[in-house]
Write an enzyme that holds these catalytic residues in place. Structure first.
Site, PDB file in Angstrom:
ATOM      1  N   SER A  33     -39.957 -36.047 -20.180  1.00 42.63           N
ATOM      2  CA  SER A  33     -40.035 -34.602 -19.870  1.00 42.63           C
ATOM      3  C   SER A  33     -39.521 -33.628 -20.809  1.00 42.63           C
ATOM      4  O   SER A  33     -39.520 -32.548 -20.899  1.00 42.63           O
ATOM      5  CB  SER A  33     -39.180 -34.076 -18.538  1.00 42.63           C
ATOM      6  OG  SER A  33     -38.022 -34.883 -18.875  1.00 42.63           O
ATOM      7  N   ASN A 120     -29.235 -36.245 -12.447  1.00 41.43           N
ATOM      8  CA  ASN A 120     -29.409 -35.688 -11.192  1.00 41.43           C
ATOM      9  C   ASN A 120     -28.763 -34.249 -11.201  1.00 41.43           C
ATOM     10  O   ASN A 120     -29.267 -33.167 -10.948  1.00 41.43           O
ATOM     11  CB  ASN A 120     -29.484 -36.412  -9.870  1.00 41.43           C
ATOM     12  CG  ASN A 120     -30.656 -37.688 -10.110  1.00 41.43           C
ATOM     13  OD1 ASN A 120     -31.240 -37.671 -10.778  1.00 41.43           O
ATOM     14  ND2 ASN A 120     -30.451 -38.411  -8.997  1.00 41.43           N
ATOM     15  N   THR A 165     -57.137   6.911  -1.258  1.00 41.33           N
ATOM     16  CA  THR A 165     -57.029   5.543  -0.247  1.00 41.33           C
ATOM     17  C   THR A 165     -58.453   5.090  -0.129  1.00 41.33           C
ATOM     18  O   THR A 165     -59.381   5.886  -0.232  1.00 41.33           O
ATOM     19  CB  THR A 165     -56.521   5.800   1.050  1.00 41.33           C
ATOM     20  OG1 THR A 165     -57.152   7.009   1.886  1.00 41.33           O
ATOM     21  CG2 THR A 165     -54.930   6.693   1.169  1.00 41.33           C
ATOM     22  N   HIS A 166     -58.475   3.712   0.025  1.00 42.80           N
ATOM     23  CA  HIS A 166     -60.015   3.091   0.042  1.00 42.80           C
ATOM     24  C   HIS A 166     -60.636   3.376  -1.194  1.00 42.80           C
ATOM     25  O   HIS A 166     -61.688   3.411  -1.109  1.00 42.80           O
ATOM     26  CB  HIS A 166     -60.725   3.472   1.158  1.00 42.80           C
ATOM     27  CG  HIS A 166     -59.815   3.373   2.489  1.00 42.80           C
ATOM     28  ND1 HIS A 166     -59.698   2.253   3.322  1.00 42.80           N
ATOM     29  CD2 HIS A 166     -59.116   3.996   3.198  1.00 42.80           C
ATOM     30  CE1 HIS A 166     -59.085   2.398   4.322  1.00 42.80           C
ATOM     31  NE2 HIS A 166     -58.419   3.832   4.207  1.00 42.80           N
ATOM     32  N   SER A 287     -66.329  -5.348 -28.735  1.00 47.68           N
ATOM     33  CA  SER A 287     -67.376  -6.330 -28.197  1.00 47.68           C
ATOM     34  C   SER A 287     -67.939  -6.893 -29.353  1.00 47.68           C
ATOM     35  O   SER A 287     -68.306  -6.295 -30.458  1.00 47.68           O
ATOM     36  CB  SER A 287     -68.386  -5.816 -27.141  1.00 47.68           C
ATOM     37  OG  SER A 287     -69.629  -6.552 -27.209  1.00 47.68           O
ATOM     38  N   LYS A 293     -68.534  -0.420 -27.615  1.00 47.87           N
ATOM     39  CA  LYS A 293     -67.613  -0.989 -26.590  1.00 47.87           C
ATOM     40  C   LYS A 293     -65.948  -0.746 -27.049  1.00 47.87           C
ATOM     41  O   LYS A 293     -65.591  -0.982 -28.211  1.00 47.87           O
ATOM     42  CB  LYS A 293     -67.709  -2.387 -26.177  1.00 47.87           C
ATOM     43  CG  LYS A 293     -68.800  -2.668 -25.147  1.00 47.87           C
ATOM     44  CD  LYS A 293     -69.040  -1.780 -23.925  1.00 47.87           C
ATOM     45  CE  LYS A 293     -67.984  -2.215 -22.897  1.00 47.87           C
ATOM     46  NZ  LYS A 293     -68.531  -3.302 -22.267  1.00 47.87           N
ATOM     47  N   ASN A 295     -62.863  -1.863 -24.752  1.00 45.05           N
ATOM     48  CA  ASN A 295     -62.677  -2.359 -23.681  1.00 45.05           C
ATOM     49  C   ASN A 295     -61.303  -2.638 -23.381  1.00 45.05           C
ATOM     50  O   ASN A 295     -60.272  -2.761 -24.026  1.00 45.05           O
ATOM     51  CB  ASN A 295     -63.074  -3.871 -23.495  1.00 45.05           C
ATOM     52  CG  ASN A 295     -64.728  -4.228 -23.668  1.00 45.05           C
ATOM     53  OD1 ASN A 295     -65.426  -3.060 -23.253  1.00 45.05           O
ATOM     54  ND2 ASN A 295     -65.010  -5.134 -24.263  1.00 45.05           N
ATOM     55  N   GLU A 300     -56.809  -6.071 -18.448  1.00 44.43           N
ATOM     56  CA  GLU A 300     -57.593  -7.052 -17.671  1.00 44.43           C
ATOM     57  C   GLU A 300     -56.851  -8.408 -17.664  1.00 44.43           C
ATOM     58  O   GLU A 300     -56.575  -9.068 -16.751  1.00 44.43           O
ATOM     59  CB  GLU A 300     -59.086  -7.161 -18.134  1.00 44.43           C
ATOM     60  CG  GLU A 300     -59.730  -5.943 -17.936  1.00 44.43           C
ATOM     61  CD  GLU A 300     -60.948  -6.272 -18.678  1.00 44.43           C
ATOM     62  OE1 GLU A 300     -62.161  -6.599 -18.140  1.00 44.43           O
ATOM     63  OE2 GLU A 300     -60.992  -5.759 -20.031  1.00 44.43           O
ATOM     64  N   TYR A 327     -32.643 -36.851  -4.578  1.00 41.26           N
ATOM     65  CA  TYR A 327     -33.457 -36.642  -5.486  1.00 41.26           C
ATOM     66  C   TYR A 327     -34.813 -37.430  -5.531  1.00 41.26           C
ATOM     67  O   TYR A 327     -34.684 -38.751  -5.344  1.00 41.26           O
ATOM     68  CB  TYR A 327     -32.721 -36.732  -7.060  1.00 41.26           C
ATOM     69  CG  TYR A 327     -33.245 -36.757  -8.287  1.00 41.26           C
ATOM     70  CD1 TYR A 327     -33.576 -35.376  -8.883  1.00 41.26           C
ATOM     71  CD2 TYR A 327     -34.055 -37.758  -8.781  1.00 41.26           C
ATOM     72  CE1 TYR A 327     -34.365 -35.188  -9.924  1.00 41.26           C
ATOM     73  CE2 TYR A 327     -34.986 -37.566  -9.908  1.00 41.26           C
ATOM     74  CZ  TYR A 327     -34.940 -36.181 -10.521  1.00 41.26           C
ATOM     75  OH  TYR A 327     -35.755 -36.123 -11.579  1.00 41.26           O
ATOM     76  N   LYS A 335     -39.888 -27.603 -13.837  1.00 40.77           N
ATOM     77  CA  LYS A 335     -39.657 -26.697 -14.814  1.00 40.77           C
ATOM     78  C   LYS A 335     -41.000 -26.180 -15.640  1.00 40.77           C
ATOM     79  O   LYS A 335     -41.089 -24.972 -15.962  1.00 40.77           O
ATOM     80  CB  LYS A 335     -38.834 -27.409 -15.845  1.00 40.77           C
ATOM     81  CG  LYS A 335     -37.246 -27.879 -15.332  1.00 40.77           C
ATOM     82  CD  LYS A 335     -36.669 -28.609 -16.131  1.00 40.77           C
ATOM     83  CE  LYS A 335     -36.921 -30.107 -15.986  1.00 40.77           C
ATOM     84  NZ  LYS A 335     -36.599 -30.598 -14.609  1.00 40.77           N
TER      85      LYS A 335
HETATM   86  N1  ARG Z   1     -36.288 -35.222 -16.432  1.00 41.58           N
HETATM   87  C1  ARG Z   1     -35.491 -35.392 -15.163  1.00 41.58           C
HETATM   88  C2  ARG Z   1     -35.796 -34.064 -14.258  1.00 41.58           C
HETATM   89  O1  ARG Z   1     -36.315 -33.299 -14.935  1.00 41.58           O
HETATM   90  C3  ARG Z   1     -33.997 -35.551 -15.277  1.00 41.58           C
HETATM   91  C4  ARG Z   1     -33.401 -36.091 -14.040  1.00 41.58           C
HETATM   92  C5  ARG Z   1     -33.850 -37.791 -14.153  1.00 41.58           C
HETATM   93  N2  ARG Z   1     -33.249 -38.418 -12.995  1.00 41.58           N
HETATM   94  C6  ARG Z   1     -33.601 -39.421 -12.772  1.00 41.58           C
HETATM   95  N3  ARG Z   1     -33.014 -40.067 -11.819  1.00 41.58           N
HETATM   96  N4  ARG Z   1     -34.737 -40.238 -13.306  1.00 41.58           N
HETATM   97  O2  ARG Z   1     -35.770 -34.053 -13.125  1.00 41.58           O
END
Ligand code: ARG
Length: 469
Positions: A33, A120, A165-166, A287, A293, A295, A300, A327, A335
């Protein structure tokens, strides 16, 4: 054991002791990660420094070791900041990367940092620390944007325009009233993030993998050192739940929904048909084929980005649904969606603010649009109510006048003479005419919340006070 001679893209992992085999290369990269959690580096170090200080205070590691660890963590922080230390893209995650650097540099002391801790509770802490550090920036962005809207609202407190409105012309309002309405929405977004911040005020460290630790950790001291009001109540809850991420993603999705609606109005106003708004050349694009144009691409695109933020919220809801306690590795997926929502909100607010500050509103055109759409109809009915006619009868009377006006090709009630109008109701008098002008209609709407310039200035003041402007 994973050997020291491993290729650089396969760094040794924290859990290598249990598994005799090296992880399969593709599978290792799949579960890594680092690409996403690298932005938690600073928070990971902050958490480790507090943890190390507490371990020493409780006699779990020697004081000298804690000093060496702390100095090295501070050094790593500085090196990451000035770019002399690069995060290894082949590392598993930010936690292993930093522990790995500590161990490479310090040897055994580096191996002491993880006592009483699991990734964790570490990641649960890091994410909270990151949010406590960055949400105030997003809130400041919201406040700045709302304050620009309020400046523009004040500037246009008396610029009449048709309210819709509308998407049909309804009643006269002012451009300022409209802009202030948008600021109200952003003001609530600002409050919403403040509420979410309030619920981030518990420190999860010391929850361990799920069941705390047998070591005599001082959770209160760590919480205090990190600026939390206290340790979290339940260790399983602390590592398993991500409702804080959900509510922040929801707040971001709401911000984007708001911006999307404001931008929709801007796109409509920029059309030739409306002509209420000129976004200016710096806030438009051309454009590749149509030379004429100009735009409203920025508006948007902000409108379109509401889709990704709503999607991120859905990702998180779906991610959490059905996950067994405590966990699970699925949680790692939290994330990317959350960071994307935060980045999107921050970027869109900045662009929207610039666009709004530079927008040139065609107030003459807005005022002209108040004529011809019978915006005065409700006021004419209320005129009769003030003279004692029951509202439903007043409504019918004015509806009839409007129908006849349309049939006769008249563009407004005031284009009929008082003699003609008295045929519909003897209650009509000469004072009807001035009361139906758009400016008078605006001035007369001075109830709390209304568009009357004086009342609008009060609303602007309330919001400025709340948002620190
Ligand atoms: N990269 C993991 C996460 O974002 C960290 C925790 C990992 N824990 C584990 N037991 N593999 O959740």
């Amino acid at each position: 054991m994973i050997e020291d001679t491993e290729p650089p893209r396969r760094p040794s992992v924290l859990w290598a002791g249990r598994l005799a085999e090296k992880p399969e290369e593709g599978a290792f990269a799949f579960q890594a990660s680092i690409a996403v959690d690298r932005r938690l580096a600073r928070d990971d170090i902050t958490g480790s420094r507090a943890h190390v200080a507490m371990l020493a205070a409780r006699g779990i590691i020697p004081a000298g070791t804690a000093r060496a660890l702390d100095a090295e963590l501070a050094r790593i922080d500085g090196e990451l900041e000035n770019g002399t230390l690069k995060i290894d893209p082949g590392a598993e995650d930010i936690h292993s990367f930093i522990e790995g650097v500590l161990t490479t540099r310090l040897g055994d002391p580096g191996r002491m940092v993880h006592a009483g801790r699991s990734r964790n509770d570490q990641v649960a802490l890091d994410l909270r620390l990151y949010l406590r550090r960055t949400l105030p920036e997003l809130r400041a962005e919201l406040a700045r944007t709302a304050l620009v809207l309020l400046d523009r609202a004040e500037e246009h407190a008396a610029s009449v325009m048709p309210g819709y409105t509308h998407l049909q012309r309804a009643q006269p309002v002012s451009l300022g009233h409209w802009l202030c309405a948008w600021a109200c929405a952003l003001g609530r977004d600002w409050e919403r993030l403040g509420d979410a911040l309030g619920r981030l005020d518990e420190c999860p460290l010391g929850s361990g993998a799920l069941a705390g630790s047998t070591l005599p950790l001082d959770r209160g001291a760590v919480a205090k050192a990190l600026g939390f009001s206290g340790p979290s109540l339940n260790s399983m809850d602390s590592v398993a739940d991500r409702d804080f991420a959900l509510e922040i993603a929801a707040a971001c999705a709401i911000i984007q929904t708001h911006l999307s609606r404001f931008c929709e109005d801007m796109v409509i106003w920029s059309s030739e048909e409306s002509g209420f708004l000129d976004l200016g050349e710096a806030w438009s694009t051309g454009s590749s084929i149509m030379p004429q144009k100009k735009n409203p691409d920025f508006a948007e695109l902000i409108r379109g980005k509401a889709g990704r933020s709503a999607g991120n919220l859905m990702t998180l809801l779906t991610l959490l649904k059905g996950l067994p306690y405590a966990y699970d590795k699925d949680l790692q997926e939290d994330k990317e969606a959350l960071f994307d929502s935060l980045d999107t909100a921050q970027n869109c607010l900045r662009i929207f603010r610039g666009m709004t500050a530079a927008a040139r509103f065609n107030t003459e055109r807005m005022e002209a649009a108040c004529a011809g759409g019978f915006l005065e109809a409700t006021d004419a009915a209320e005129y009769l109510v003030k003279k004692g006619l029951p509202f439903r009868k007043a409504h019918e009377t004015v509806a009839l006048i409007v129908r006849d006006c349309i049939a006769l090709g008249r563009r407004g009630i005031t284009e009929r003479s008082i003699e003609e109008l008295r045929k519909y109701s003897p209650l009509f008098d000469e004072d009807l005419y001035p009361s139906l002008s758009p400016h008078e209609a605006l001035r007369a709407r001075d109830l709390p919340g209304g568009p009357a310039p004086r009342e609008l200035r009060r609303q602007i003041g309330v919001l400025r006070e709340k948002l620190g402007g």
